[in-house]
Enzyme design. Structure first.
Site, PDB file in Angstrom:
ATOM      1  N   LYS A  22     -91.733 -43.003  -5.467  1.00 51.36           N
ATOM      2  CA  LYS A  22     -92.863 -43.045  -6.085  1.00 51.36           C
ATOM      3  C   LYS A  22     -94.223 -43.496  -5.100  1.00 51.36           C
ATOM      4  O   LYS A  22     -95.255 -42.842  -5.223  1.00 51.36           O
ATOM      5  CB  LYS A  22     -92.743 -44.355  -7.240  1.00 51.36           C
ATOM      6  CG  LYS A  22     -91.916 -44.065  -8.258  1.00 51.36           C
ATOM      7  CD  LYS A  22     -91.856 -45.021  -9.157  1.00 51.36           C
ATOM      8  CE  LYS A  22     -90.889 -44.651 -10.317  1.00 51.36           C
ATOM      9  NZ  LYS A  22     -90.797 -45.978 -11.406  1.00 51.36           N
ATOM     10  N   LYS A  62     -88.276 -41.283 -19.853  1.00 48.21           N
ATOM     11  CA  LYS A  62     -89.221 -41.620 -20.984  1.00 48.21           C
ATOM     12  C   LYS A  62     -90.653 -41.618 -20.281  1.00 48.21           C
ATOM     13  O   LYS A  62     -91.586 -41.495 -21.020  1.00 48.21           O
ATOM     14  CB  LYS A  62     -88.731 -42.801 -21.494  1.00 48.21           C
ATOM     15  CG  LYS A  62     -89.142 -43.971 -20.629  1.00 48.21           C
ATOM     16  CD  LYS A  62     -88.226 -45.348 -21.420  1.00 48.21           C
ATOM     17  CE  LYS A  62     -88.156 -46.265 -20.819  1.00 48.21           C
ATOM     18  NZ  LYS A  62     -87.227 -46.473 -19.617  1.00 48.21           N
ATOM     19  N   LYS A  78     -84.331 -36.027 -14.199  1.00 46.25           N
ATOM     20  CA  LYS A  78     -83.551 -36.823 -15.275  1.00 46.25           C
ATOM     21  C   LYS A  78     -84.534 -36.773 -16.476  1.00 46.25           C
ATOM     22  O   LYS A  78     -85.765 -36.648 -16.315  1.00 46.25           O
ATOM     23  CB  LYS A  78     -83.425 -38.322 -14.914  1.00 46.25           C
ATOM     24  CG  LYS A  78     -82.859 -39.408 -15.804  1.00 46.25           C
ATOM     25  CD  LYS A  78     -83.022 -40.966 -15.408  1.00 46.25           C
ATOM     26  CE  LYS A  78     -84.477 -41.333 -15.289  1.00 46.25           C
ATOM     27  NZ  LYS A  78     -84.399 -42.871 -14.941  1.00 46.25           N
TER      28      LYS A  78
END
Length: 348
Positions: free
Chosen positions: A112, A200, A197
């Protein structure tokens, strides 16, 4: 009983990956076989840029979906992280045990941080230190097992390292936990990018099936899933990741193994159709129960309030013990101060 702790982060709507990879097992196995705690880890949602109202809304939705997935407050403890102060209390103590190098080696942080750097931005300090908060979440309750997906195993290993280090330096205080991983569908992949992946936190897209997606939306997303070159239906995660993802989802929803199921299909279309219907049927009872719970918000609030009270009672003795062990002066009860004649005199 073995004590189990796990949680969900309210950074986006919960997905099929969350359900098949974790939530379903929590309801079907963990709450029956262990002293289980499940937490909406809302403090973790603050590590990135966020809308406060959305975090509150998603926190409530996550708690409601956990109940809808089958968690029973009579069998387990369900609560919101920020409702129990012991998480933040213990996190700072563990930061005084962790090292800068350990934090910067965490894969999620490196990925990130690099992504933000390419955009010309930077990440929040809390993103660097949040694995320590995760360790505090686990260690505060003396959890023996932490059910996690593959991407979180490194954080549980850090938790183990911090527990061992603290115990060696300051005296035995923490249970050293272990990560446990479900078998099939431990990591459901994005339908449009089967190397990533099904997260969400991603943007809304056709590759993500959300738990509250309407049946027709689910069917459309699965039927449009990316597959691989070739015509034969075989299970090969390395060479045929798109096909493998569909087979793993179908196996998780309907039973069997991906290898066995691959032999039952002559075409991708047949596999996609059966996978779509299997997903719709798995989600149907969850969506129905979610609708019932939304009609009675007071019930969800009562469950979370009782869960936080129970969790607080479990965590406080361990956190207080950690404070004493590391050298912090215990707070003097008000009654003891009054007995001395005033706040300027402390009994040692």
């Amino acid at each position: 009983m073995t004590r189990v702790f796990s949680g969900v982060k309210p950074t986006g709507h919960l997905t099929l990956g969350n359900y098949l990879g974790a939530m379903r097992r929590w309801a079907a196995v963990d709450q029956h076989e262990a002293d289980a705690l499940f937490c909406v880890v809302d403090l973790h949602a603050l590590t990135v840029d966020h809308d406060p109202a959305r975090v509150r809304r998603l926190s409530r939705q996550a708690a409601t979906l956990l109940l809808a997935s089958g968690l029973d407050p009579e069998l387990c403890t369900l609560f919101v992280q920020s409702h129990v102060d012991e998480h933040a209390r213990l996190s700072y103590v563990l930061e005084c045990v962790a090292t800068d190098g350990e934090m910067r080696r965490m894969i999620q942080y490196k990925e990130k941080a690099a992504r933000e750097q390419r955009r010309g931005g930077s990440v929040r300090l809390s993103l660097l230190t949040y694995p320590v908060l995760m360790a505090a979440d686990i260690l505060a309750y003396g959890a023996d097992e932490v059910p996690v997906g593959d991407d979180q195993v490194q954080h549980v290993e850090l938790t183990r390292d911090l527990a061992v280090r603290f115990n060696q330096r300051y005296g035995h205080t923490f249970v050293v936990p272990r990560a446990t991983r479900p078998g099939v569908a431990a990591r459901v992949m994005n339908l449009q990018d089967p190397t990533s992946k099904m997260g969400k936190s991603d943007d809304v897209g056709p590759g993500i099936v959300y738990l509250l997606d309407e049946p027709d939306v689910v069917r459309k997303k699965v039927m449009r899933a990316v597959t691989d070159s070739g015509r034969e239906v075989v299970y090969d995660r390395e060479a045929r990741p798109g096909l493998a993802n569909l087979l793993e989802i179908l196996a998780a929803c309907s039973g069997g193994t991906p290898e066995e199921l691959s032999g039952a299909y002559a075409s991708y279309g047949e596999l996609k159709k059966d996978t779509a219907e299997a997903v719709v049927e798995v989600l149907r009872p969850v969506q129905a129960r979610h609708k019932e719970l939304c009609a009675d918000p007071g019930h969800v609030e009562r469950v979370l309030r009782a869960g936080a009270e129970r969790a607080r009672g479990m965590a406080r003795p361990t956190v207080d013990a950690a404070y004493r062990a590391i050298g912090l002066l215990p707070a003097v009860p008000e009654a003891a101060v009054a007995d001395t004649g005033g706040p300027d005199v402390l009994r040692v």
